[in-house]
Design a protein around this motif. Sequence first.
Motif, mmCIF file in Angstrom:
data_model
loop_
_atom_site.group_PDB
_atom_site.id
_atom_site.type_symbol
_atom_site.label_atom_id
_atom_site.label_comp_id
_atom_site.label_asym_id
_atom_site.label_seq_id
_atom_site.Cartn_x
_atom_site.Cartn_y
_atom_site.Cartn_z
ATOM 1 N N VAL A 67 0.828 -1.222 0.000
ATOM 2 C CA VAL A 67 0.000 0.000 0.000
ATOM 3 C C VAL A 67 0.852 1.258 0.000
ATOM 4 C CG1 VAL A 67 -1.942 -1.167 1.097
ATOM 5 C CG2 VAL A 67 -0.269 -0.012 2.539
ATOM 6 N N TYR A 68 1.989 1.193 -0.693
ATOM 7 C CA TYR A 68 2.872 2.355 -0.799
ATOM 8 C C TYR A 68 2.795 2.890 -2.214
ATOM 9 C CZ TYR A 68 7.040 5.264 -0.374
ATOM 10 O OH TYR A 68 7.916 6.328 -0.349
ATOM 11 N N THR A 69 2.914 4.218 -2.352
ATOM 12 C CA THR A 69 2.887 4.854 -3.664
ATOM 13 C C THR A 69 4.247 4.688 -4.335
ATOM 14 O OG1 THR A 69 1.308 6.508 -2.860
ATOM 15 C CG2 THR A 69 2.479 7.000 -4.906
ATOM 16 N N ILE A 70 4.295 3.876 -5.372
ATOM 17 C CA ILE A 70 5.576 3.547 -6.005
ATOM 18 C C ILE A 70 5.838 4.403 -7.236
ATOM 19 C CG2 ILE A 70 5.555 1.176 -5.164
ATOM 20 C CD1 ILE A 70 4.515 0.374 -7.950
ATOM 21 N N LYS A 71 5.149 5.498 -7.362
ATOM 22 C CA LYS A 71 5.379 6.424 -8.466
ATOM 23 C C LYS A 71 5.658 7.803 -7.902
ATOM 24 C CE LYS A 71 2.237 3.910 -11.548
ATOM 25 N NZ LYS A 71 1.018 3.977 -12.385
ATOM 26 N N GLY A 72 6.335 8.610 -8.714
ATOM 27 C CA GLY A 72 6.595 9.965 -8.281
ATOM 28 C C GLY A 72 7.937 10.137 -7.612
ATOM 29 N N ALA A 73 8.054 11.204 -6.820
ATOM 30 C CA ALA A 73 9.344 11.597 -6.268
ATOM 31 C C ALA A 73 9.803 10.674 -5.148
ATOM 32 C CB ALA A 73 9.272 13.037 -5.758
ATOM 33 N N LYS A 74 8.876 10.069 -4.429
ATOM 34 C CA LYS A 74 9.228 9.254 -3.267
ATOM 35 C C LYS A 74 8.843 7.796 -3.513
ATOM 36 C CE LYS A 74 10.232 13.226 -1.576
ATOM 37 N NZ LYS A 74 11.635 13.694 -1.616
ATOM 38 N N ALA A 75 9.296 7.259 -4.639
ATOM 39 C CA ALA A 75 8.848 5.930 -5.066
ATOM 40 C C ALA A 75 9.536 4.784 -4.347
ATOM 41 C CB ALA A 75 9.059 5.778 -6.579
ATOM 42 N N CYS A 76 10.558 5.058 -3.563
ATOM 43 C CA CYS A 76 11.271 3.975 -2.878
ATOM 44 C C CYS A 76 10.583 3.678 -1.551
ATOM 45 C CB CYS A 76 12.728 4.358 -2.629
ATOM 46 S SG CYS A 76 13.657 3.098 -1.726
ATOM 47 N N PRO A 77 10.012 2.493 -1.370
ATOM 48 C CA PRO A 77 9.308 2.187 -0.114
ATOM 49 C C PRO A 77 10.251 1.948 1.058
ATOM 50 C CG PRO A 77 9.329 0.269 -1.531
ATOM 51 C CD PRO A 77 9.956 1.375 -2.328
ATOM 52 N N ILE A 78 11.546 1.856 0.806
ATOM 53 C CA ILE A 78 12.500 1.589 1.882
ATOM 54 C C ILE A 78 12.918 2.890 2.557
ATOM 55 C CG2 ILE A 78 14.666 0.460 2.482
ATOM 56 C CD1 ILE A 78 12.507 -1.393 1.309
ATOM 57 N N TYR A 79 13.156 3.943 1.723
ATOM 58 C CA TYR A 79 13.624 5.223 2.276
ATOM 59 C C TYR A 79 12.553 6.297 2.269
ATOM 60 C CZ TYR A 79 18.348 3.489 2.617
ATOM 61 O OH TYR A 79 19.447 2.772 2.977
ATOM 62 N N GLU A 80 11.411 6.002 1.671
ATOM 63 C CA GLU A 80 10.250 6.862 1.805
ATOM 64 C C GLU A 80 10.578 8.306 1.390
ATOM 65 O OE1 GLU A 80 6.895 6.626 5.217
ATOM 66 O OE2 GLU A 80 8.760 7.596 5.789
ATOM 67 N N ASP A 81 10.326 9.270 2.279
ATOM 68 C CA ASP A 81 10.526 10.675 1.925
ATOM 69 C C ASP A 81 11.999 11.068 1.861
ATOM 70 O OD1 ASP A 81 10.971 10.328 4.572
ATOM 71 O OD2 ASP A 81 9.700 11.975 5.270
ATOM 72 N N ALA A 82 12.923 10.154 2.245
ATOM 73 C CA ALA A 82 14.352 10.440 2.129
ATOM 74 C C ALA A 82 14.907 10.006 0.776
ATOM 75 C CB ALA A 82 15.112 9.738 3.245
ATOM 76 N N THR A 83 14.067 9.563 -0.129
ATOM 77 C CA THR A 83 14.512 9.153 -1.455
ATOM 78 C C THR A 83 15.049 10.357 -2.215
ATOM 79 O OG1 THR A 83 12.812 7.438 -1.486
ATOM 80 C CG2 THR A 83 13.826 8.018 -3.589
ATOM 81 N N ILE A 84 16.212 10.222 -2.817
ATOM 82 C CA ILE A 84 16.829 11.297 -3.599
ATOM 83 C C ILE A 84 16.407 11.118 -5.047
ATOM 84 C CG2 ILE A 84 19.001 12.330 -4.348
ATOM 85 C CD1 ILE A 84 20.247 11.315 -1.757
#
Length: 518
Positions: A67-84
């Motif tokens: 249930v994680y949003t895998i599109k867009g700027a924060k597509a990495c479910p491991i690092y979430e909002d820390a995704t570069i």
Amino acid sequence: MLTLLIPGPKEAGNNIDVYLQPLIDDLKLLWDQGEKMYDAYSQTYFNLRAMIFCTISDFPGYGNLSVYTIKGAKACPIYEDATIDLHLKNCKKNVYMGHPTFLPLTHPYRKRKNDFDGTIETRVARFPLTEKEVFERVKDIDVVLGKLYKKPTPNSIWKKRSVFWDLPYWEHFKVIDPLTLDKLQADIIVTLCEFEMYFLHSFFGIMVHLVTHLVREIKICGPLYVRQMYPFERFLCILKAYVRNRRHPEANIVGGYSVEETIEFCTDYLASTDPIGILRSRHEGRLDGQGTVGHKMITSGAEMLDRAHLFVLQHMTEVNPYLQEHILEIGRKNPSKGAKWIEWLAYGPNMPLSSFQGYDVNGYSFYTQHQDNKSTVQNSGISVEAFSTEFERGNSIASRDVKKSYYGVIEEIWEIDYKDFKVALFKCKWFDIHHGVRVDKSGFTLVDFNRFGHEDDPFILATQVKQVFYIRDPADVRWSIVLQGKRRIIGVDNVEDEEEYNQFDENPLSRLAYKPHL
């Protein structure tokens, strides 16, 4: 492994929990109460308990399950909002770089700003989310499942609380951290950093970035091949190749797969049957040697049997190392004795011996000279390449080994029984290599049937010889021309390369020793 198939023209999307709910109920039952099962081996009943180990899906399916949003700027479910991430305007896509942040602070790649984004990397990748942190983010999200109406959801990258959190053990999974995987993780990060130096930005989609988390997944769940979609996706590529009509892809896949299975079944079935109307080679199953005509049991003289037995010992690869060792040992203990003492170190073969008038081996059909006299064809001629020890004229010590071709005719065919295996020998009359064999001006090899020699070495292994034919020379009836025999063994007993088959690695070349006539 439990497979969940959801019918319908469209994917379930976030409503996949509706289909998963019966599975979750069964998993709860197996965890809390268990199920009474019967063990047929011990003939007893036991209480079966089970738990879900991992899920297998592609990345879009991973997004639906987590249930994680895998599109867009924060597509990495491991690092979430820390995704570069970096948004490319022309490509209209997000790319995920910044892999130097995973490197140690002292790594030289952090200072090579000209090879990356023009800045010295000082950021440090944060630790991955733990199971408790993920649960805190989704526990209060309330979503009504179904597609009858849409309900506004909170502005969050987590879309809902996954049905898997209903399992009592889901939030308590522990991570196994074997230190042997840390080096692999470091190598992956270095490789991705080197990619950033040379590849275009558009290369770094989310799938490239997710490689950084493979080691973490291995630590949690074990090897990837038991739980990842890669094997399934490779097989789906095979199934997609069956599609010829895109209007009915499922029917094409079923039809194509059924045809392939039918062909494979027929191929396996026909391989075990005998063809009708197709000639079968007479050498099928006989390349290793088999007697054909004139079989009888004989009793040989002790001297000739010892010669045959000694010849076998000298030409078997298994015996050769021990033979050389005994020769050296006897030479040290008995300087005045020769290597012939080896002859008495082994037991002789079983008696009586099997004798044949015909023998098939290596794709040739051989007859004895006696059988040739009763036949309209000639099959008793043989040739063999052997090393001969030649001594210099007037010097009985200095010698050299010379590779030569020897020619002869088969007098007898013996099959010596050593209990566990049998060895076929040809007892031959050899043409005198010095006076009974010559090469004329035209390059033909000729032999003289009145000059035989090498009477001390009458035996040769049946697997070592080649077949030749002797044709009377019209210019000189005393001589006969040697013609090489032909054979067709390609396809017989799975032989594919005749040159490779000719390599007799297990049978070293025989050795015929003689002193030149003075």
